[in-house]
Scaffold this motif. Structure first.
Motif, mmCIF file in Angstrom:
data_model
loop_
_atom_site.group_PDB
_atom_site.id
_atom_site.type_symbol
_atom_site.label_atom_id
_atom_site.label_comp_id
_atom_site.label_asym_id
_atom_site.label_seq_id
_atom_site.Cartn_x
_atom_site.Cartn_y
_atom_site.Cartn_z
ATOM 1 N N GLY A 283 0.949 -1.254 -0.037
ATOM 2 C CA GLY A 283 -0.173 -0.030 -0.170
ATOM 3 C C GLY A 283 0.887 1.166 -0.128
ATOM 4 O O GLY A 283 1.943 1.181 0.547
ATOM 5 N N LEU A 284 0.524 2.202 -0.790
ATOM 6 C CA LEU A 284 1.369 3.309 -0.742
ATOM 7 C C LEU A 284 0.201 4.701 -0.889
ATOM 8 O O LEU A 284 -0.602 4.692 -1.855
ATOM 9 N N GLU A 285 0.543 5.702 0.061
ATOM 10 C CA GLU A 285 -0.462 7.136 -0.262
ATOM 11 C C GLU A 285 0.564 8.036 0.147
ATOM 12 O O GLU A 285 1.444 8.117 0.884
ATOM 13 N N ARG A 286 0.280 9.332 -0.539
ATOM 14 C CA ARG A 286 0.770 10.591 -0.098
ATOM 15 C C ARG A 286 -0.213 11.499 0.823
ATOM 16 O O ARG A 286 -1.152 11.492 0.605
ATOM 17 N N ARG A 287 0.481 11.804 1.940
ATOM 18 C CA ARG A 287 -0.028 12.249 3.020
ATOM 19 C C ARG A 287 0.550 13.620 3.358
ATOM 20 O O ARG A 287 1.542 13.644 4.090
ATOM 21 N N GLY A 288 0.073 14.815 2.707
ATOM 22 C CA GLY A 288 0.788 15.958 3.076
ATOM 23 C C GLY A 288 2.373 16.040 2.368
ATOM 24 O O GLY A 288 2.397 15.800 1.152
#
Length: 530
Positions: A283-288
């Motif tokens: 899983g990979l996500e950009r947060r800020g």
């Protein structure tokens, strides 16, 4: 790239819109075909060249924002590992891509000698460190004798740079970043090792790359053997000898790949890098301004956050594919490899052998234990049609060679390993807060024997781009553009040289394997990057 603390959000957005467009990065100087057919190669004596001059210029042409594309499942060749799960593309914010553009060049020669001032990342609670890594208060002082152990006993990891893939490109990037003073560098290692490894021959430029990383250039004390040149039957029936020494290159190395890769990882850990292993990115996500990743291994799920992300997953380019990049395949080459059961002919010691045949070409190289790896390179559909995975048929094809049969006595293989060996590149080399290195960026034909040297050189260049991007007051757009130009220059040169190498063999021009490499369509592949 990740936002810089000293630059306002509006200025960052403006900088990216001026410096990015729809292509990918370039590098001026990853070594390419130092090894392939020296008598007919157009490669310079430097082994493809490495430009060390730094330029801060970026292209001034107007660009358009990256259009949204429908997600496509990346293509996968036989032998490549599939992605564990599918996750949505990063959407917050949209990952601006670094494009193939005519910008300035970059050098990684200063990443060890000139440490940069890097803002420290936030700490996480319960973050694991690899066994043998240093006390956090002494991270900028490399410590010898660190072990290559790793742990996955914690549930969270925070880093400045998260490197997915612990092969030569990933380990070199981690080592260069730590030697330059980046506080927290984490390697994600799947630990899926195969018995046979393609790339046991490393061209002379590997010594230069090791030296740039602060590692010894002499690998013989580590159990590897000198590699002086090639014996080849290519373009004619007579065997030719091409020695590196005659071209002013010194010698390369015949490697024990498993030992070499483990040594690189151990050196990265000794320099202060951390390893999460065994683990797979799911899983990979950009947060800020940070990446949030989910890693799964034998001990469960680990959450990781990082300011910068590196894809060093090999030809799968698993991370880049998740972020919207697409792989561009130039052929369907696979390698069918076996190890000889008995010692090889003395003529092969210190050399590699290449012999062209109707269905592709054969390759043999001695191993440190006195045996040899023997490999048939052909296209996947030809291998299926000719049933080369059958040990009896493989043995007959081996026995029909001239040079290979003399240097390595044909035997019915107990096991035939199949590897992807296709030439490929991704259509973008990175973006805001991420980049691609090693075979994930550009996969070379094994004919060049430049994969290892290229991976090490990529590690230096990637580390330089990351450090320039994360430093206070840095222009991350310029760093990305320089990295893009280096990759583009390498790709164009490689495709030109590859076309010339295959064009030199005309004896089998009516066979499918060679027809595909002689067609004009192959020459047009480089135009896709214009």
């Amino acid at each position: 790239m990740l936002p810089l603390r000293s630059v306002s959000a509006s200025r960052r957005s403006s900088a990216w819109s001026r410096a990015t467009s729809r292509a990918t990065w370039r590098f001026p100087g990853r070594p390419t075909s130092t090894n392939a057919l020296p008598s007919r190669s157009r490669v310079a004596s430097s082994g493809g060249g490495r430009r060390n001059a730094r330029s801060s210029s970026i292209c001034n042409r107007k660009t358009r924002p990256e259009p949204r594309r429908k997600r496509r499942t990346p293509c996968r060749s036989p032998g490549s590992a599939p992605t564990t799960t599918r996750t949505p593309r990063t959407t917050s914010p949209s990952p601006t891509t670094w494009t193939w553009s005519s910008c300035g060049t970059s050098s990684a020669s200063s990443i060890i000698s000139e440490p940069r001032r890097i803002p420290d990342s936030s700490r996480s609670h319960g973050c694991c460190r690899a066994k043998g890594s240093r006390n956090p208060s002494r991270r900028n002082s490399p410590r010898p004798n660190a072990t290559s152990g790793a742990c996955m006993s914690c549930d969270s990891v925070a880093a400045d740079a998260l490197i997915v893939g612990a092969g030569p490109a990933g380990a070199a990037t981690a080592l260069a970043l730590r030697r330059a003073g980046l506080p927290r560098v984490v390697l994600v290692d799947r630990q899926r090792r195969s018995r046979f490894r393609i790339g046991e021959s490393a061209v002379p430029t590997v010594g230069t790359a090791l030296g740039r990383l602060g590692l010894p250039r002499d690998l013989e004390p580590l159990g590897h053997r000198p590699y002086h040149g090639n014996l080849s039957v290519w373009g004619g029936a007579t065997a030719a000898i091409g020695d590196f020494l005659r071209r002013g290159l010194g010698h390369g190395w015949h490697l024990d790949r498993a030992a070499f890769d483990a040594w690189l990882r151990a050196e990265a850990i000794a320099a202060g890098a951390e390893v999460v292993s065994p683990a797979t990115l799911v899983g990979l996500e950009r947060r800020g301004d940070r990446w949030s990743a989910r890693l799964v291994g034998e001990a469960g799920v680990v959450s990781a956050s990082a300011r910068f992300l590196v894809d060093a997953t090999g030809r799968r380019a698993a991370v880049a594919a998740r972020l919207g990049a697409r792989r561009r395949l130039h052929d369907r080459l696979i390698a069918l490899a076996t190890v000889t059961p008995s010692p090889v002919n003395a003529r092969l010691v210190g050399h590699s052998a290449v012999e062209a045949v109707a269905d592709g070409w054969w390759y043999a190289a001695p191993l440190p234990d006195g045996r040899a790896i023997v490999t048939l390179m052909t296209d996947d559909d030809i291998a299926r049609e000719r049933r080369f995975r059958d040990p009896e048929i493989f043995h007959r094809a081996w026995a029909e060679t001239t040079l290979l049969a003399e240097l390595a006595a044909p035997a019915i293989p107990a096991e035939i390993a199949v590897f992807p060996a296709f030439s490929q590149h991704v259509d973008r080399a990175g973006g805001s807060g991420w980049l691609v290195a090693g075979d994930a960026l550009i996969g070379f034909d094994p004919l060049t024997s430049s994969g290892i040297a290229g991976a090490l050189d990529d590690g230096c260049a990637a580390a330089d781009a990351i450090l320039r991007s994360l430093s206070d007051g840095a222009d991350e757009a310029a760093a990305g553009a320089a990295y893009a130009q280096r990759a583009q220059s390498t790709l164009r040169r490689y495709l030109t040289e590859r076309r010339a190498h295959y064009a030199a063999e005309r004896r089998f021009g009516d066979q499918p394997f060679w027809l595909r490499r002689h067609q004009r369509a192959f020459a047009r592949s480089s135009s896709q990057l214009a």
